[in-house]
Design an enzyme around this catalytic site. Structure first.
Site, mmCIF file in Angstrom:
data_model
loop_
_atom_site.group_PDB
_atom_site.id
_atom_site.type_symbol
_atom_site.label_atom_id
_atom_site.label_comp_id
_atom_site.label_asym_id
_atom_site.label_seq_id
_atom_site.Cartn_x
_atom_site.Cartn_y
_atom_site.Cartn_z
ATOM 1 N N HIS A 129 41.426 20.742 38.810
ATOM 2 C CA HIS A 129 41.839 19.897 40.218
ATOM 3 C C HIS A 129 41.220 19.930 42.174
ATOM 4 O O HIS A 129 40.288 21.269 41.774
ATOM 5 C CB HIS A 129 43.711 18.897 39.261
ATOM 6 N N GLU A 166 49.444 21.191 41.396
ATOM 7 C CA GLU A 166 48.892 22.351 40.173
ATOM 8 C C GLU A 166 47.143 22.622 41.234
ATOM 9 O O GLU A 166 47.456 23.398 40.971
ATOM 10 C CB GLU A 166 48.136 20.963 39.351
ATOM 11 N N HIS A 221 44.790 26.148 35.502
ATOM 12 C CA HIS A 221 45.349 24.822 35.076
ATOM 13 C C HIS A 221 47.140 25.554 34.920
ATOM 14 O O HIS A 221 47.779 26.622 34.970
ATOM 15 C CB HIS A 221 45.431 24.185 34.384
ATOM 16 N N GLU A 303 46.605 27.412 31.012
ATOM 17 C CA GLU A 303 48.322 26.223 31.341
ATOM 18 C C GLU A 303 48.909 27.675 31.364
ATOM 19 O O GLU A 303 49.752 27.738 30.158
ATOM 20 C CB GLU A 303 48.549 25.548 30.164
HETATM 21 ZN ZN ZN Z 1 45.049 20.905 35.125
#
Ligand code: ZN
Length: 339
Positions: A129, A166, A221, A303
């Site tokens: 992102h 995030e 992430h 993640e």
């Molecule tokens: Zn992400």
């Protein structure tokens, strides 16, 4: 503003590639799931439990080769976005952070390595992102070709309930990881370093690793799943050959990379593998992510935890924990590159 797109909430933060799937197993006791599946992450997790905790900075170890038997399902069944809470009002890079990042002077271009065991190796780190994506919804919502289909260029990502985004998290961890890898002699490039207003798009993120001829690529992430869902998982590319996507050559090496990252991540952080995806292995396989589909270099996503779970959020917002997370990733990458 509130999140845009189906990626921001629900079971998967979406790693920038939405739409997410339903979870594939129903979250039975972790111990049951652990017993049957890939031992790499499990072994480290159990070792951690036995030795009593995280925090050691021992050098990376080569993990035992893990079973190749479980793909934990490579499905990409699209699902409707979860109508979960939107947690408005604190989005964007002005959001409060429990432990603010410490931006380091840097550029996203590759830096020359000095010396060390990774001298001559190139690692591309992809901070998921972008803090500016919230302000560029038109740009990030346009569709790009990911080989198997077309998806949004990028997404906003998720955040903790307190508003630590995030995108802030991924940049901070990526910078820490870059420092650690450079200390090992690697040449490191970031796909973005907070130095562009939005994006890049997922296809460009993949191309950056390809153009750099990266020996390893990791996309960082944190997830946006339901409270109570905890732990980390590493996403591996499925073997895909469709349109502009061909991961047949990298699926194997990427699994090796991912298993090493998972094992070292859990050892370094003490976090358990995800209790809601991957059957307790800390590993998942997907074919719906442009960042993986379009890569020609060994690549994984991680993640690191679930930002929507209070206990995981307490970890993710801790600078000390993020350093451990970066160390675990670095140790896994070093292990992979040294063979
Ligand atoms: Zn992400």
């Amino acid at each position: 503003m509130s999140y845009v797109g189906p990626d921001s909430d629900g079971f998967f933060d979406g790693d920038g590639d939405g739409p997410r799937r339903p979870r594939r197993f129903s979250g039975g006791p972790l111990t049951v799931a652990l017993a049957a599946l890939v031992p790499t992450a499990l072994a480290g997790w159990l070792i951690w439990q036995v030795v009593g905790g995280p925090g050691e900075n021992e050098p990376a170890k080569t993990l035992p080769a893990a079973s190749r038997s479980s793909t934990a399902g490579a499905g990409a069944e699209p699902t409707a976005p979860s109508p979960s809470k939107s947690d408005d009002g604190k989005k964007g890079d002005g959001s409060p952070s429990a432990t603010p990042s410490k931006p380091k002077p840097s550029a996203s271009s590759a830096k020359p390595a000095t010396s060390g065991p990774l001298k001559g190796k190139v690692v591309v780190i992809d901070p998921g992102h972008n803090p500016g994506n919230f302000r560029h919804t038109a740009e990030i919502n346009r569709l790009v070709d990911i080989g198997t289909n077309r998806k949004e260029c990028d997404t906003t990502g998720t955040s903790t309930n307190a508003g630590y985004t995030e995108a802030q998290f991924t940049l901070d961890v990526s910078r820490r990881l870059r420092t650690l890898l450079q200390q090992q002699g690697a040449t490191v490039e970031l796909t973005q370093n907070g130095d562009r207003p939005w994006g890049p798009c997922v296809d460009e993120r993949a191309r950056i690793g390809n153009k750099a001829h990266a020996d390893a690529v990791i996309s960082v992430h944190a997830d946006g799943s339901a409270a109570g869902n905890r732990g980390f998982h590493v996403i591996l590319p499925a073997s895909v050959n469709s349109g502009s996507a061909n991961t047949t050559a990298i699926a194997g090496p990427s699994r090796d990379l991912g298993e090493r990252v998972a094992g070292n991540f859990l050892r370094a952080t003490g976090s358990a593998p995800s209790n809601y995806i991957g059957g307790g292995t800390g590993l998942d396989v997907r074919k719906d992510l442009g960042g993986l589909n379009l890569s020609t270099q060994p690549k994984v996503f991680i993640e690191c935890g679930n930002m929507r779970d209070a206990k995981d959020a307490a970890l993710l917002t801790s600078g000390a924990w993020r350093q451990k997370a970066a160390q675990g990733m670095s140790d896994g990458i070093v292990s992979f590159l040294r063979g």
